[in-house]
Design a protein around this motif. Structure first.
Motif, PDB file in Angstrom:
ATOM      1  N   TRP A 127      71.676  60.262  12.012  1.00  0.00           N
ATOM      2  CA  TRP A 127      71.669  60.094  13.452  1.00  0.00           C
ATOM      3  C   TRP A 127      71.007  58.774  13.823  1.00  0.00           C
ATOM      4  O   TRP A 127      70.286  58.171  13.020  1.00  0.00           O
ATOM      5  CB  TRP A 127      70.891  61.240  14.107  1.00  0.00           C
ATOM      6  CG  TRP A 127      71.439  62.599  13.820  1.00  0.00           C
ATOM      7  CD1 TRP A 127      72.425  63.246  14.499  1.00  0.00           C
ATOM      8  CD2 TRP A 127      71.021  63.488  12.782  1.00  0.00           C
ATOM      9  NE1 TRP A 127      72.665  64.474  13.965  1.00  0.00           N
ATOM     10  CE2 TRP A 127      71.813  64.658  12.904  1.00  0.00           C
ATOM     11  CE3 TRP A 127      70.056  63.432  11.749  1.00  0.00           C
ATOM     12  CZ2 TRP A 127      71.664  65.756  12.063  1.00  0.00           C
ATOM     13  CZ3 TRP A 127      69.907  64.517  10.910  1.00  0.00           C
ATOM     14  CH2 TRP A 127      70.715  65.662  11.062  1.00  0.00           C
ATOM     15  N   TRP A 128      71.273  58.401  15.063  1.00  0.00           N
ATOM     16  CA  TRP A 128      70.542  57.249  15.593  1.00  0.00           C
ATOM     17  C   TRP A 128      69.072  57.602  15.683  1.00  0.00           C
ATOM     18  O   TRP A 128      68.702  58.727  16.036  1.00  0.00           O
ATOM     19  CB  TRP A 128      71.045  56.858  16.977  1.00  0.00           C
ATOM     20  CG  TRP A 128      72.314  56.041  16.982  1.00  0.00           C
ATOM     21  CD1 TRP A 128      73.530  56.449  17.392  1.00  0.00           C
ATOM     22  CD2 TRP A 128      72.442  54.674  16.577  1.00  0.00           C
ATOM     23  NE1 TRP A 128      74.447  55.436  17.269  1.00  0.00           N
ATOM     24  CE2 TRP A 128      73.798  54.318  16.770  1.00  0.00           C
ATOM     25  CE3 TRP A 128      71.564  53.724  16.072  1.00  0.00           C
ATOM     26  CZ2 TRP A 128      74.279  53.054  16.473  1.00  0.00           C
ATOM     27  CZ3 TRP A 128      72.047  52.469  15.776  1.00  0.00           C
ATOM     28  CH2 TRP A 128      73.394  52.132  15.972  1.00  0.00           C
ATOM     29  N   SER A 129      68.262  56.653  15.385  1.00  0.00           N
ATOM     30  CA  SER A 129      66.827  56.859  15.530  1.00  0.00           C
ATOM     31  C   SER A 129      66.461  56.866  17.009  1.00  0.00           C
ATOM     32  O   SER A 129      67.298  56.598  17.880  1.00  0.00           O
ATOM     33  CB  SER A 129      66.061  55.741  14.813  1.00  0.00           C
ATOM     34  OG  SER A 129      66.183  54.530  15.548  1.00  0.00           O
ATOM     35  N   ALA A 130      65.224  57.160  17.257  1.00  0.00           N
ATOM     36  CA  ALA A 130      64.742  57.075  18.638  1.00  0.00           C
ATOM     37  C   ALA A 130      64.653  55.605  19.042  1.00  0.00           C
ATOM     38  O   ALA A 130      64.563  54.708  18.190  1.00  0.00           O
ATOM     39  CB  ALA A 130      63.380  57.742  18.757  1.00  0.00           C
ATOM     40  N   TRP A 131      64.698  55.380  20.351  1.00  0.00           N
ATOM     41  CA  TRP A 131      64.555  54.015  20.862  1.00  0.00           C
ATOM     42  C   TRP A 131      63.121  53.554  20.689  1.00  0.00           C
ATOM     43  O   TRP A 131      62.177  54.339  20.772  1.00  0.00           O
ATOM     44  CB  TRP A 131      64.925  53.941  22.337  1.00  0.00           C
ATOM     45  CG  TRP A 131      66.391  54.077  22.625  1.00  0.00           C
ATOM     46  CD1 TRP A 131      67.022  55.163  23.115  1.00  0.00           C
ATOM     47  CD2 TRP A 131      67.384  53.074  22.428  1.00  0.00           C
ATOM     48  NE1 TRP A 131      68.369  54.938  23.246  1.00  0.00           N
ATOM     49  CE2 TRP A 131      68.628  53.635  22.832  1.00  0.00           C
ATOM     50  CE3 TRP A 131      67.383  51.773  21.963  1.00  0.00           C
ATOM     51  CZ2 TRP A 131      69.812  52.946  22.779  1.00  0.00           C
ATOM     52  CZ3 TRP A 131      68.567  51.074  21.913  1.00  0.00           C
ATOM     53  CH2 TRP A 131      69.770  51.655  22.312  1.00  0.00           C
ATOM     54  N   THR A 132      63.001  52.308  20.465  1.00  0.00           N
ATOM     55  CA  THR A 132      61.658  51.722  20.479  1.00  0.00           C
ATOM     56  C   THR A 132      61.151  51.671  21.911  1.00  0.00           C
ATOM     57  O   THR A 132      61.921  51.820  22.880  1.00  0.00           O
ATOM     58  CB  THR A 132      61.690  50.303  19.914  1.00  0.00           C
ATOM     59  OG1 THR A 132      62.557  49.515  20.741  1.00  0.00           O
ATOM     60  CG2 THR A 132      62.204  50.291  18.488  1.00  0.00           C
ATOM     61  N   ASP A 133      59.889  51.465  22.048  1.00  0.00           N
ATOM     62  CA  ASP A 133      59.356  51.245  23.393  1.00  0.00           C
ATOM     63  C   ASP A 133      59.931  49.946  23.940  1.00  0.00           C
ATOM     64  O   ASP A 133      60.031  48.940  23.217  1.00  0.00           O
ATOM     65  CB  ASP A 133      57.837  51.162  23.344  1.00  0.00           C
ATOM     66  CG  ASP A 133      57.229  52.517  22.981  1.00  0.00           C
ATOM     67  OD1 ASP A 133      57.857  53.547  23.297  1.00  0.00           O
ATOM     68  OD2 ASP A 133      56.150  52.545  22.349  1.00  0.00           O
ATOM     69  N   PRO A 134      60.338  49.937  25.199  1.00  0.00           N
ATOM     70  CA  PRO A 134      60.946  48.710  25.733  1.00  0.00           C
ATOM     71  C   PRO A 134      59.946  47.570  25.802  1.00  0.00           C
ATOM     72  O   PRO A 134      58.767  47.769  26.123  1.00  0.00           O
ATOM     73  CB  PRO A 134      61.424  49.130  27.123  1.00  0.00           C
ATOM     74  CG  PRO A 134      60.619  50.320  27.466  1.00  0.00           C
ATOM     75  CD  PRO A 134      60.291  51.015  26.191  1.00  0.00           C
ATOM     76  N   VAL A 135      60.434  46.433  25.486  1.00  0.00           N
ATOM     77  CA  VAL A 135      59.653  45.196  25.580  1.00  0.00           C
ATOM     78  C   VAL A 135      60.287  44.337  26.668  1.00  0.00           C
ATOM     79  O   VAL A 135      61.503  44.101  26.656  1.00  0.00           O
ATOM     80  CB  VAL A 135      59.638  44.442  24.243  1.00  0.00           C
ATOM     81  CG1 VAL A 135      58.847  43.151  24.362  1.00  0.00           C
ATOM     82  CG2 VAL A 135      59.067  45.326  23.156  1.00  0.00           C
TER      83      VAL A 135
END
Lengths: 183, 550
Positions: free
Chosen positions: B219-227
């Motif tokens: 699966w796709w991983s979780a999103w990183t925190d937005p920068v």
């Protein structure tokens, strides 16, 4: 007449000497889509063999290569060891498929078996194009360290399927010549 | 006593709980993955790879009345023995109670059989391949860097731990606070150049990853925190400096052109309107623009200085046309009575009266006036068409040389009278003056005054400003061609006063005297300057009208 026959013989000898084996492709085949096609065919054969219960049961279990991969152990092997393990495993699978073909009479299953036998030969061509070391098993049989024994046609094709998408794929995708092409 | 018993009960419960299950405090990453699989995966138990060597499986508690949970989790690889994994209780968000089995061995490309039992009863089982259940950690160290070019951002990140570098990344970037954004996929590489970003706008970038090669899946991983980063208002200094230099060059060029062609541009933009004030002295200052009054009080009337008129227009020839006089050729003989011999006055009494009446009629008739002008013009045109006009000798033979001003063409009655007179006296040809040579005048002449040009201011006043020049030259065999509207000529008014001139020579006089017709004896000697006139057949109007010679 004798003179021309002698020249023709010399020509054949030279050709035989220059190309002792099967001709290899000019360019390395790093594209894994062909292998994915072979994997798909193996999966289809496995599904077909599941419907065959009694007829497809084997009187004697076949020796097949172990499809499982321990990555830590796999990384520790060099390219020659990996290639030898893959090619010996393919030789074991082809021998088991020929034995299965002789034991069953279902023509539809015969087509699946013939198709997978041809795919194994094609995979050998791909490995040859990648300049991997050649492996010629001795008459006594390959020295495969990790083998399984399967007693059904479906189990045989399951091993075949996993062996292709496991060790064979790892070997091709990590071949040095393909890594150079990517970089 | 009560406190001691309560403490013992709590301690017993704690020990009881610990003995049955160990509670796992989820880390943030694990909690995120569990929540993702709860949404995306339907089968139970839900399993994913933690890294590459451990498997984490979990399932939700069934309807078990909330008491003890005697769950058993066991797994079997192909050609391997079955293994039992200890079950742990996983606290989750939303009050869910999850059980998990983690950190058991991973074998790739071999089927894995999983069974979950409760009270020795199978509630979940499935077969899976461990190489298909990758759920990687998101990329780390996501960084945004500005580039030299405006509107660009370079995104870099670090890959998660994986078997190889065959990973597929997805980078999402959008305006900060906006839900809509763009996504781009990157294979293997760990950097991306974002282009076409608007300056002054803050962009948020995030990334995620999944396995892409070597037959691995997941699966796709979780999103990183937005920068986030705000795009600066940057202008290329080279373009800015070049623009300034080009602007300065253009400005200097335009200034140079403006200074060099200032007069031309001023003339084009504000053309000089010629003022007649300088040409007509005292017309506007003294006479307040009254042209008639100015002409009356001027120094000798209008100053016929061509340079004063039409300064802006090209020079055009102007002809002062003489009038053909087919009628009685000697009107002036009678009109010039003041210089006439008293003896001749009686002989010419009747004719004098008739001819004196003619100018009166002509002045009062504008149509007749214009007809005269037309015929004069026609006469001149015919003369030009026939290069051999009346010979000098024939002209010189005329006995009477005169200038009859403001004399119209003879009317039909006058023509008859003239013919009668001609038949009777036979002096038609003889009365043609040498002055009847065309008086062609160029306006742009040298300004020399000709003594033969005579005009009278008095006639100007009587003719209401219209100028007419009529001389009494006779062209009996010529007709006046019609003049076109574009033909320029000058009409000079006369005073209506006929002037008699003395004979040109004594020989001519003698010749005239021999004739039976009533001859004219002039008291005033007239010094004819026709010789001068013939020298300048095309003499030019000198400009200022001169008073009559008489």
């Amino acid at each position: 007449m004798l003179r021309s026959f002698g020249l023709f013989t010399v020509l054949l000898m030279v050709l035989e000497w220059t190309s002792p084996g099967l001709p290899s492709p000019l360019w390395p085949i790093c594209d894994l889509r062909a292998l994915d096609h072979f994997i798909k065919k193996a999966q289809e054969a496995e599904s077909a063999m599941r419907s065959c219960k009694e007829e497809c049961s084997l009187a004697e279990p076949f020796t097949v290569p172990q499809p499982s991969v321990d990555f830590n152990a796999w990384r520790r092997k060099n390219a020659q060891q990996q290639a030898q393990e893959v090619q010996s495993g393919l030789w074991l699978l082809s021998q088991a498929l020929r034995s299965l073909k002789s034991s069953i009479s279902n023509t539809m299953l015969h087509s699946h078996i013939d198709n997978n036998l041809g795919n194994i030969i094609s995979i050998g061509q791909v490995l040859r194009s990648l300049s991997l070391p050649e492996y010629s098993p001795s008459e006594a049989g390959p020295t495969v360290q990790d083998t399984w024994r399967v007693s059904s046609a479906s189990a045989l094709f399951q091993v075949h399927f996993n062996f292709l998408r496991g060790k064979v794929r790892l070997l091709i995708s990590h071949a040095p010549i393909c890594q150079q092409a990517i970089s | 006593m009560t406190n001691v018993s309560l403490t013992r009960v709590l301690a017993f419960c704690t020990l009881l709980c610990i003995s049955n299950y160990s509670f796992v405090m989820c880390s943030r990453e694990l909690q995120t993955k569990v929540n993702m699989l709860l949404q995306d995966e339907e089968e139970n138990p839900k399993c994913f790879l933690k890294g590459t060597v451990k498997i984490f499986c979990f399932w939700e508690r069934g309807e078990d009345n909330g008491t003890t949970d005697p769950y058993t989790f066991r797994y079997t690889y192909e050609q391997e023995d079955t293994t039992v994994c200890p079950v742990e209780v996983l606290s989750s968000e939303g009050g869910r109670r999850l059980y998990s089995c983690e950190n058991f061995q991973v074998i790739f490309y071999v089927p894995l059989y999983i069974e979950v039992l409760r009270d020795e009863q199978l509630i979940h089982n499935r077969t899976l391949f461990t190489d298909q259940i990758f759920l990687l950690d998101p990329p780390s160290n996501l960084t945004l860097n500005r580039t030299a070019k405006p509107g660009q951002l370079k995104v870099t990140w670090l890959p998660p731990y994986f078997i190889d570098n065959g990973l597929l990344y997805e980078i999402s970037y959008s305006v900060t606070g906006s839900q809509k954004g763009k996504r781009e996929e990157v294979r293997i590489k760990t950097d991306l150049l974002l282009q076409g970003l608007q300056p002054g706008v803050s962009y948020s970038v995030r990334a995620r990853v999944r396995p892409q090669s070597s037959g691995f899946s997941g699966w796709w991983s979780a999103w990183t925190d937005p920068v986030s980063m705000e795009m600066p208002y940057e202008t290329d200094p080279l373009i800015l400096s070049m623009s300034i230099i080009i602007s300065l060059i253009l400005l200097l060029l335009s200034l140079t052109i403006l200074l060099t062609h200032r007069r031309f541009l001023l003339k084009k933009l504000w053309p000089v309107i010629p003022s007649p004030e300088g040409k007509f002295p005292d017309l506007f200052s003294v006479y307040k623009g009254n042209f008639q009054e100015w002409m009356n009080h001027g120094n000798g009337g209008m100053r016929w200085i061509p340079a004063y008129y039409y300064t802006e227009e090209p020079v055009a020839p102007l002809e002062v046309l003489s009038e053909i006089n087919r009628g009685p050729p000697l009107p002036s003989r009678m009109s010039a009575h003041t210089h006439r011999d008293p003896q001749a006055a009686g002989a010419l009494g009747a004719q004098q009266q008739r001819e004196e009446a003619v100018p009166e009629v002509d002045r009062g008739s504008p149509s007749a006036w214009s007809a005269v002008q037309h015929e004069a013009w026609m006469l001149e045109r015919m003369r030009n068409l026939h290069p051999t006009p009346i010979s000098q000798s024939s002209l010189l033979e005329s006995h009477d040389v005169y200038v009859a001003l403001n004399q119209s063409l003879p009317k039909p009655q006058d023509k008859e009278e003239a013919e009668e007179r001609r038949d009777g006296g036979g002096s038609g040809q003889e009365d043609i003056l040498e002055e009847s040579v065309p008086l062609q005048t160029l306006f742009a002449g040298s300004g020399t005054r000709s003594s033969a040009s005579h005009s009278d201011l008095g006639s100007l006043q009587q003719s209401s400003g219209r100028l007419s020049s009529q001389s009494s030259f006779e062209y009996p065999n010529q007709t006046w061609p019609p003049n076109g509207p574009s033909y320029t000529y000058m009409a000079v008014a006369d005073s209506g006063v006929s002037v008699d001139y003395s004979p040109m020579s004594s020989g001519q006089l003698t010749k005239t005297e021999r004739r039976p017709k009533p001859r004219v004896i002039y008291t005033n000697e007239y010094k004819n300057d026709l010789a001068l006139i013939h020298k300048y057949k095309h003499w030019q109007l000198s400009g200022q009208p001169t008073d009559s010679a008489c």
